[in-house]
Design a protein around this motif. Structure first.
Motif, short mmCIF file in Angstrom:
data_model
loop_
_atom_site.label_atom_id
_atom_site.label_comp_id
_atom_site.label_asym_id
_atom_site.label_seq_id
_atom_site.Cartn_x
_atom_site.Cartn_y
_atom_site.Cartn_z
N ALA A 273 0.86 -1.01 0.11
CA ALA A 273 -0.47 0.19 0.44
C ALA A 273 1.26 1.29 -0.02
O ALA A 273 0.27 2.39 -1.25
CB ALA A 273 -1.08 0.19 0.83
N TYR A 274 2.30 1.32 1.41
CA TYR A 274 2.78 1.98 0.68
C TYR A 274 3.73 2.52 -1.21
O TYR A 274 3.47 3.83 -1.08
CB TYR A 274 3.92 1.98 2.05
N ILE A 275 3.58 1.72 -1.53
CA ILE A 275 4.50 1.79 -2.77
C ILE A 275 3.76 2.61 -3.42
O ILE A 275 4.24 3.09 -4.58
CB ILE A 275 4.76 0.29 -2.50
N PHE A 276 2.31 2.41 -3.39
CA PHE A 276 1.34 3.02 -4.79
C PHE A 276 1.45 4.51 -4.01
O PHE A 276 1.83 5.10 -4.82
CB PHE A 276 -0.25 2.11 -4.32
N VAL A 277 1.59 4.65 -2.58
CA VAL A 277 1.41 6.27 -2.09
C VAL A 277 3.04 6.95 -2.49
O VAL A 277 2.59 7.82 -3.24
CB VAL A 277 0.90 5.75 -0.99
N GLY A 278 3.74 5.68 -2.37
CA GLY A 278 4.81 6.11 -2.56
C GLY A 278 5.37 6.86 -4.84
O GLY A 278 5.79 7.62 -5.02
N ILE A 279 4.71 5.76 -5.26
CA ILE A 279 4.40 5.64 -6.50
C ILE A 279 3.53 7.21 -6.69
O ILE A 279 3.68 8.32 -7.58
CB ILE A 279 3.78 4.31 -7.77
N TYR A 280 2.73 7.40 -6.36
CA TYR A 280 2.01 8.57 -6.22
C TYR A 280 2.68 10.32 -6.25
O TYR A 280 2.51 11.08 -6.69
CB TYR A 280 0.72 8.87 -6.01
N LEU A 281 3.62 10.19 -5.23
CA LEU A 281 4.38 11.00 -5.15
C LEU A 281 5.50 11.72 -5.14
O LEU A 281 5.91 12.35 -5.88
CB LEU A 281 4.71 11.20 -3.76
N GLU A 282 6.19 10.28 -5.55
CA GLU A 282 7.76 10.84 -6.66
C GLU A 282 6.71 10.90 -8.32
O GLU A 282 7.80 11.96 -8.70
CB GLU A 282 7.89 9.36 -6.68
N GLU A 283 5.94 10.43 -8.86
CA GLU A 283 5.39 10.51 -10.72
C GLU A 283 5.29 12.67 -10.23
O GLU A 283 5.06 12.86 -11.22
CB GLU A 283 4.19 9.83 -10.64
N ARG A 284 4.09 13.15 -9.07
CA ARG A 284 4.10 14.18 -8.98
C ARG A 284 5.37 15.06 -9.14
O ARG A 284 5.29 15.43 -9.88
CB ARG A 284 3.26 13.88 -7.79
N ASP A 285 6.55 14.42 -8.64
CA ASP A 285 7.23 15.45 -8.56
C ASP A 285 8.19 15.26 -9.81
O ASP A 285 8.92 15.89 -10.18
CB ASP A 285 8.66 14.79 -7.09
N LEU A 286 8.44 14.40 -9.80
CA LEU A 286 8.88 14.03 -11.77
C LEU A 286 8.38 14.72 -13.01
O LEU A 286 9.19 15.10 -13.82
CB LEU A 286 8.82 12.44 -11.70
N VAL A 287 6.54 14.63 -13.08
CA VAL A 287 6.07 15.99 -13.58
C VAL A 287 6.73 17.30 -13.55
O VAL A 287 7.02 18.06 -13.95
CB VAL A 287 4.56 14.80 -13.46
N ALA A 288 6.49 17.32 -12.08
CA ALA A 288 7.04 18.77 -11.31
C ALA A 288 8.61 19.01 -12.15
O ALA A 288 8.76 19.94 -12.03
CB ALA A 288 6.98 19.37 -10.40
N MET A 289 9.32 18.13 -12.04
CA MET A 289 10.83 18.44 -12.63
C MET A 289 10.74 17.87 -13.93
O MET A 289 11.43 18.78 -14.77
CB MET A 289 11.70 17.47 -12.18
N PHE A 290 10.45 17.87 -14.74
CA PHE A 290 10.91 16.78 -16.22
C PHE A 290 9.06 17.52 -17.34
O PHE A 290 9.71 16.92 -17.90
CB PHE A 290 11.10 15.52 -16.44
N GLY A 291 8.40 17.69 -17.01
CA GLY A 291 7.23 17.96 -17.25
C GLY A 291 6.74 16.95 -18.59
O GLY A 291 6.01 15.76 -17.69
N SER A 292 6.28 17.41 -19.69
CA SER A 292 5.74 16.91 -20.47
C SER A 292 6.68 15.42 -21.22
O SER A 292 6.01 14.93 -21.77
CB SER A 292 5.35 17.85 -21.89
N GLU A 293 8.03 15.32 -20.91
CA GLU A 293 8.73 14.46 -21.19
C GLU A 293 8.52 13.05 -20.16
O GLU A 293 8.39 12.33 -20.74
CB GLU A 293 10.54 15.15 -20.85
N TYR A 294 7.87 13.69 -19.02
CA TYR A 294 7.61 12.33 -18.30
C TYR A 294 6.55 11.78 -18.40
O TYR A 294 5.75 10.89 -18.41
CB TYR A 294 7.91 13.14 -16.68
#
Length: 259
Positions: free
Chosen positions: A223-244
């Motif tokens: 369950a924590y992994i899925f929460v972690g994926i959500y948070l991590e991907e939110r940061d990656l979108v903020a960092m890499f934008g349309s590329e991610y």
């Protein structure tokens, strides 16, 4: 996802004394060694190999005591692990300490929270399921080993030593600047976005005998992994934008071509 770090010839680190840079290097090296020992112990703890205390050893308290204790221990790890990984914390950290040790500090505290979990974990030995067939039991055991190998292999695909803070402290010691992160998708990352997480899930769930303690650990960490994926991907979108975003649209999260 892979982030490549490169170094350049000039950095503010060149203005820092040799003693301070050496101290930073030793701190990062010690944090890495503690992580390495903790990771190896985690394999033994979950898979019940070699280590003096694994997930099922020790006197069993009442079910409610064990449940509450173990949930608190896993919550401590989850809060530390997710909270310190956020961009806001990293920016705050940089105001009070050298960014060169930010990742090493994160790794060190994550390791210490895991050590606390191993030390204080309360066994819940009642059996949830048991595989009697020796062939199927062997497959389950092998699956767990494969999961751990996927975790380790995937860290090297995305620069193992940068992920655990060594690249940063070595560059700081040498007076070189770590350049901005670059996005690339080597190996398994072409098929799934989070092979490290997939490896953990496989390692946690592949057990020929699953006790209630193991079941709790596997369920909460998944369950924590899925929460972690959500948070991590939110940061990656903020960092890499349309590329991610394009990468996320094309590549499955955990199961190639499915999910």
């Amino acid at each position: 996802m892979s982030i490549a770090m490169q170094t350049g010839p000039n950095s503010p680190a060149t203005t820092v004394s040799l003693a301070a840079r050496l101290l930073t290097l030793c701190y990062g090296g010690l944090a890495y060694l503690i992580f390495l020992g903790t990771f190896l112990y985690a394999i033994g703890f979950v898979s019940q190999y070699v280590v003096p205390k694994n997930i099922n050893t020790g006197p069993a308290p009442s079910l409610m005591t064990a449940l509450l204790t173990n949930l608190v221990l896993m919550s401590i790890f989850a809060i530390q692990h997710s909270g310190m990984a956020r961009r806001g914390f990293k920016q705050l950290f940089a105001r009070f300490a050298s960014p060169a040790i930010e990742r090493s500090t994160y790794v060190l505290l994550a390791s210490l929270s895991l050590i606390l979990l191993f030390w204080q974990w309360e066994p819940m030995p009642s059996v949830a399921w048991h595989i009697d067939n020796p062939i199927l039991a062997g497959i389950a055991t092998a699956g767990g080993a494969v999961g751990w190998l996927i975790v380790l292999y995937s860290t090297f695909l995305i620069s193992h030593f940068e992920l655990f803070g060594l690249t940063q402290v070595v560059s700081h010691f040498a007076g070189r600047m770590v350049e901005p992160m670059k996005f690339k998708t080597p190996g398994l990352y072409r098929m799934i976005r989070h092979p490290i997480y997939l490896g953990f899930i496989i390692a946690f769930w592949c057990a020929p005998t699953m006790t209630l303690g193991q079941l709790l650990f596997a369920t909460v960490t998944t369950a924590y992994i899925f929460v972690g994926i959500y948070l991590e991907e939110r940061d990656l979108v903020a960092m890499f934008g349309s590329e991610y975003r394009r990468y996320r649209e094309k590549v499955a999260m955990l199961v190639p071509g499915i999910f």
